[in-house]
Design a protein around this motif. Structure first.
Motif, PDB file in Angstrom:
ATOM      1  N   ARG A 168       0.753  -1.100   0.009  1.00  0.00           N
ATOM      2  CA  ARG A 168      -0.050   0.050   0.072  1.00  0.00           C
ATOM      3  C   ARG A 168       0.863   1.082  -0.148  1.00  0.00           C
ATOM      4  N   ALA A 200       1.327   4.349  -2.932  1.00  0.00           N
ATOM      5  CA  ALA A 200       0.942   5.748  -2.694  1.00  0.00           C
ATOM      6  C   ALA A 200       2.128   6.712  -2.712  1.00  0.00           C
ATOM      7  N   ASN A 201       3.283   6.028  -3.286  1.00  0.00           N
ATOM      8  CA  ASN A 201       4.610   6.626  -3.175  1.00  0.00           C
ATOM      9  C   ASN A 201       4.653   7.527  -4.504  1.00  0.00           C
TER      10      ASN A 201
END
Length: 84
Positions: free
Chosen positions: A54, A58-59
């Motif tokens: 996750r 989201a990086n």
């Protein structure tokens, strides 16, 4: 912006990071108590992998995934110790 401006920005961000890590630690402590009550193991590799997946998704950068995982591995290690 000048170096002093960037440093002031970093100082502000550090305060926010500390506040968020503290909130995460509170959640980890609560989870640890629940795990103890239900005899669940502290180490759950599938859950940790889900967290890593996750976080990587989201990086936005500029850290690459390996650098971000290095940071998160340490965070997870500390949170695991809080659960114990």
């Amino acid at each position: 912006m000048e170096i002093a401006d960037w440093r002031e920005k970093i100082d502000e961000l550090d305060v926010q990071i500390v506040q968020l890590i503290s909130k995460r630690a509170e959640a980890a402590r609560a989870i640890g108590a629940l795990k103890k009550q239900t005899d669940m193991p502290v180490y759950e590799p599938k859950r940790e992998q889900a967290v890593f997946d996750r976080v990587k998704a989201a990086n936005p950068g500029p850290l690459d995934d390996a650098q971000l995982m290095h940071v998160y591995e340490r965070i997870i290690d500390v949170m695991r110790s809080i659960q114990k």
